[in-house]
Design an enzyme around this catalytic site. Structure first.
Site, PDB file in Angstrom:
ATOM      1  N   ARG A 231      18.399  39.436 125.042  1.00 52.25           N
ATOM      2  CA  ARG A 231      19.233  38.988 123.920  1.00 52.25           C
ATOM      3  C   ARG A 231      18.441  37.985 123.086  1.00 52.25           C
ATOM      4  O   ARG A 231      17.660  37.204 123.640  1.00 52.25           O
ATOM      5  CB  ARG A 231      20.495  38.286 124.427  1.00 52.25           C
ATOM      6  CG  ARG A 231      21.609  39.203 124.827  1.00 52.25           C
ATOM      7  CD  ARG A 231      22.240  39.920 123.634  1.00 52.25           C
ATOM      8  NE  ARG A 231      23.301  40.820 124.052  1.00 52.25           N
ATOM      9  CZ  ARG A 231      23.128  42.110 124.352  1.00 52.25           C
ATOM     10  NH1 ARG A 231      21.928  42.663 124.272  1.00 52.25           N
ATOM     11  NH2 ARG A 231      24.153  42.856 124.702  1.00 52.25           N
ATOM     12  N   HIS A 279      16.702  46.034 117.726  1.00 52.31           N
ATOM     13  CA  HIS A 279      17.696  46.051 118.814  1.00 52.31           C
ATOM     14  C   HIS A 279      18.053  47.505 119.199  1.00 52.31           C
ATOM     15  O   HIS A 279      19.231  47.879 119.196  1.00 52.31           O
ATOM     16  CB  HIS A 279      18.968  45.268 118.429  1.00 52.31           C
ATOM     17  CG  HIS A 279      19.833  44.953 119.622  1.00 52.31           C
ATOM     18  ND1 HIS A 279      20.593  43.822 119.726  1.00 52.31           N
ATOM     19  CD2 HIS A 279      20.059  45.644 120.777  1.00 52.31           C
ATOM     20  CE1 HIS A 279      21.252  43.817 120.872  1.00 52.31           C
ATOM     21  NE2 HIS A 279      20.938  44.927 121.534  1.00 52.31           N
TER      22      HIS A 279
HETATM   23  P1  NDP Z   1      22.442  42.853 135.286  1.00 60.82           P
HETATM   24  O1  NDP Z   1      23.654  42.008 135.321  1.00 60.82           O
HETATM   25  O2  NDP Z   1      22.381  44.043 136.192  1.00 60.82           O
HETATM   26  O3  NDP Z   1      21.152  41.966 135.593  1.00 60.82           O
HETATM   27  C1  NDP Z   1      20.985  40.687 135.099  1.00 60.82           C
HETATM   28  C2  NDP Z   1      19.865  40.011 135.855  1.00 60.82           C
HETATM   29  O4  NDP Z   1      19.647  38.706 135.310  1.00 60.82           O
HETATM   30  C3  NDP Z   1      20.194  39.829 137.341  1.00 60.82           C
HETATM   31  O5  NDP Z   1      19.046  40.023 138.127  1.00 60.82           O
HETATM   32  C4  NDP Z   1      20.616  38.359 137.414  1.00 60.82           C
HETATM   33  O6  NDP Z   1      20.416  37.736 138.669  1.00 60.82           O
HETATM   34  C5  NDP Z   1      19.684  37.761 136.373  1.00 60.82           C
HETATM   35  N1  NDP Z   1      20.188  36.476 135.910  1.00 60.82           N
HETATM   36  C6  NDP Z   1      21.349  36.195 135.272  1.00 60.82           C
HETATM   37  N2  NDP Z   1      21.456  34.869 135.044  1.00 60.82           N
HETATM   38  C7  NDP Z   1      20.346  34.302 135.555  1.00 60.82           C
HETATM   39  C8  NDP Z   1      19.879  32.981 135.651  1.00 60.82           C
HETATM   40  N3  NDP Z   1      20.589  31.939 135.179  1.00 60.82           N
HETATM   41  N4  NDP Z   1      18.692  32.748 136.255  1.00 60.82           N
HETATM   42  C9  NDP Z   1      17.980  33.788 136.759  1.00 60.82           C
HETATM   43  N5  NDP Z   1      18.363  35.072 136.699  1.00 60.82           N
HETATM   44  C10 NDP Z   1      19.529  35.325 136.108  1.00 60.82           C
HETATM   45  O7  NDP Z   1      22.247  43.291 133.781  1.00 60.82           O
HETATM   46  P2  NDP Z   1      21.435  44.561 133.199  1.00 60.82           P
HETATM   47  O8  NDP Z   1      20.144  44.633 133.913  1.00 60.82           O
HETATM   48  O9  NDP Z   1      22.292  45.754 133.198  1.00 60.82           O
HETATM   49  O10 NDP Z   1      21.239  44.106 131.675  1.00 60.82           O
HETATM   50  C11 NDP Z   1      20.520  42.935 131.360  1.00 60.82           C
HETATM   51  C12 NDP Z   1      20.687  42.578 129.895  1.00 60.82           C
HETATM   52  O11 NDP Z   1      19.926  43.475 129.082  1.00 60.82           O
HETATM   53  C13 NDP Z   1      22.086  42.699 129.305  1.00 60.82           C
HETATM   54  O12 NDP Z   1      22.888  41.582 129.654  1.00 60.82           O
HETATM   55  C14 NDP Z   1      21.824  42.765 127.830  1.00 60.82           C
HETATM   56  O13 NDP Z   1      21.799  41.471 127.263  1.00 60.82           O
HETATM   57  C15 NDP Z   1      20.423  43.372 127.754  1.00 60.82           C
HETATM   58  N6  NDP Z   1      20.420  44.720 127.143  1.00 60.82           N
HETATM   59  C16 NDP Z   1      19.727  44.907 125.976  1.00 60.82           C
HETATM   60  C17 NDP Z   1      19.664  46.160 125.399  1.00 60.82           C
HETATM   61  C18 NDP Z   1      18.843  46.405 124.192  1.00 60.82           C
HETATM   62  O14 NDP Z   1      18.903  47.509 123.633  1.00 60.82           O
HETATM   63  N7  NDP Z   1      18.029  45.458 123.755  1.00 60.82           N
HETATM   64  C19 NDP Z   1      20.387  47.306 125.987  1.00 60.82           C
HETATM   65  C20 NDP Z   1      21.054  47.002 127.219  1.00 60.82           C
HETATM   66  C21 NDP Z   1      21.080  45.741 127.754  1.00 60.82           C
HETATM   67  P3  NDP Z   1      21.197  38.261 139.986  1.00 60.82           P
HETATM   68  O15 NDP Z   1      20.560  39.596 140.308  1.00 60.82           O
HETATM   69  O16 NDP Z   1      20.902  37.241 140.994  1.00 60.82           O
HETATM   70  O17 NDP Z   1      22.640  38.394 139.595  1.00 60.82           O
HETATM   71  C1  OXD Z   2      23.599  46.410 125.397  1.00 62.20           C
HETATM   72  C2  OXD Z   2      22.892  46.458 124.108  1.00 62.20           C
HETATM   73  O1  OXD Z   2      23.958  45.324 125.863  1.00 62.20           O
HETATM   74  O2  OXD Z   2      22.764  47.571 123.529  1.00 62.20           O
HETATM   75  O3  OXD Z   2      23.824  47.494 125.986  1.00 62.20           O
HETATM   76  O4  OXD Z   2      22.411  45.429 123.651  1.00 62.20           O
END
Ligand code: NDP
Ligand code: OXD
Length: 316
Positions: A231, A279
């Protein structure tokens, strides 16, 4: 006609495509667009992407809210978000798209493709040293659904991969770090930092000058590189530009921005060390994802629990 109706509340994407697809797959239900008239008391499920804040609070019989993306910061930011389960997207189509993006951009930097593009335009035939993948340390911030899949694909290509997450992980072939206490150790062994964190109160602004200075300085690529597809709110764009200008960072690939669309006046567009994408690292495809949502609704209506429910306290 099933009176457990769906509301499609989308801004910034083509809502009509989702609406049509839901109606094709669930002809027995009523599916409304939030921009049309709809009976508020009939809506049981809201399918959202950046729905106007306050809208969900007007639905008295809402049973669940679906985010049409993997990220839910757009929902958590709504001060009037109703107290019903929030379900996010976890789907192989979306995961595969993100891993393509990560692998593409890691390889672009690893194989110095931007430099060869420049050389081609100048008709320059010059080879540069090419480290092996095993000599390049990739660090993935966020070892969740998307981070883990990308990490495994990079391991398959031979990269030396580590991950950092909130809670400890044990993933074969990946060196895992967790929490603030292990962040330094993770950063100091990272040549290419891939960011797939969610935007929460804890992660906002995490990609700043202080963090860039803690990345590895002894890597094979002439300085650390950042790839952010998480993000835009995770990054401090002024700090990225300053770090690129004084060579704290060698390059950056950015799919997400503090403000989207990225302003035409932003220096990121023209910076020679920056790659900008709009994005679209992993676009949500209605074709695949409407089916996932209808499957979740079917589970719920047969008494099973929803899957991939967001932890509101953690914010993701
Ligand atoms: P998940 O919830 O599966 O994974 C998030 C990861 O981040 C987990 O490993 C989590 O830790 C870690 N995390 C969260 N907070 C912290 C913190 N404070 N310190 C350290 N680690 C942290 O999400 P996804 O993998 O499905 O998606 C990740 C992000 O990708 C989405 O939230 C979105 O913002 C972004 N995204 C962007 C897209 C784009 O097109 N650019 C498309 C899709 C998603 P833990 O495993 O311990 O919970
Ligand atoms: C998502 C994105 O969060 O597209 O899936 O950013």
């Amino acid at each position: 006609m099933n009176e457990m109706s769906l509301l499609v509340a989308i801004t910034g994407w083509e809502a009509e495509v989702w609406h049509r697809r839901f109606r094709e797959l669930a002809p027995e239900r009523r599916v409304y667009l939030h921009s049309d008239a709809y009976p508020v008391e009939k809506i049981r499920y809201a399918c959202t992407w950046k729905a106007p804040h306050g809208l969900l609070a007007t639905l008295p019989n809402l049973e669940a809210v679906f985010s049409l993306g993997a990220g839910v910061d757009h929902l958590i930011a709504d001060p009037d978000l109703p107290d019903v389960p929030i379900i996010r997207i976890v789907d192989p189509d979306l995961t595969g798209r993100m891993s393509e993006y990560v692998v593409l951009h890691v390889l672009m930097h690893h194989r110095r493709q931007r430099l060869y593009d420049t050389q081609q335009r100048a008709r320059v035939w010059r080879e540069h040293r090419q480290p092996a993948a095993r000599e390049v340390r990739v660090g993935i911030m966020g070892l969740g659904v998307l981070g883990r899949d990308a990490a495994e694909k990079l391991v398959h290509l031979g990269f030396d991969v580590a991950g950092w997450s909130r809670t400890a992980k044990a993933v074969p072939g990946i060196v895992s770090f967790s929490g603030d206490a292990e962040l330094d150790a993770f950063l100091e062994r990272t040549d290419i930092l891939v960011v797939l964190l969610p935007l929460t109160d804890e992660t906002r602004g995490i990609l700043d000058r202080d963090l860039f200075e803690r990345l590895a300085k002894d890597g094979e690529l002439g300085g650390p590189i950042v790839i952010n597809a998480g993000r835009g709110g995770l990054q401090v764009e002024e700090d990225i530009l300053a770090a690129l200008d004084d060579n704290t960072l060698a390059a950056a690939t950015l799919d997400v921005f503090e403000r989207e669309p990225l302003a035409p006046s932003s220096r990121l567009w023209s910076h020679p060390k920056v790659t900008v994408t709009p994005h679209n690292a992993a676009v949500s495809q209605p074709q695949a994802l409407t089916r996932y949502i209808l499957d979740q609704i079917a589970r719920h209506e047969t008494g099973l629990a929803f899957e991939n429910v967001v932890d509101r306290t953690a914010g993701y």
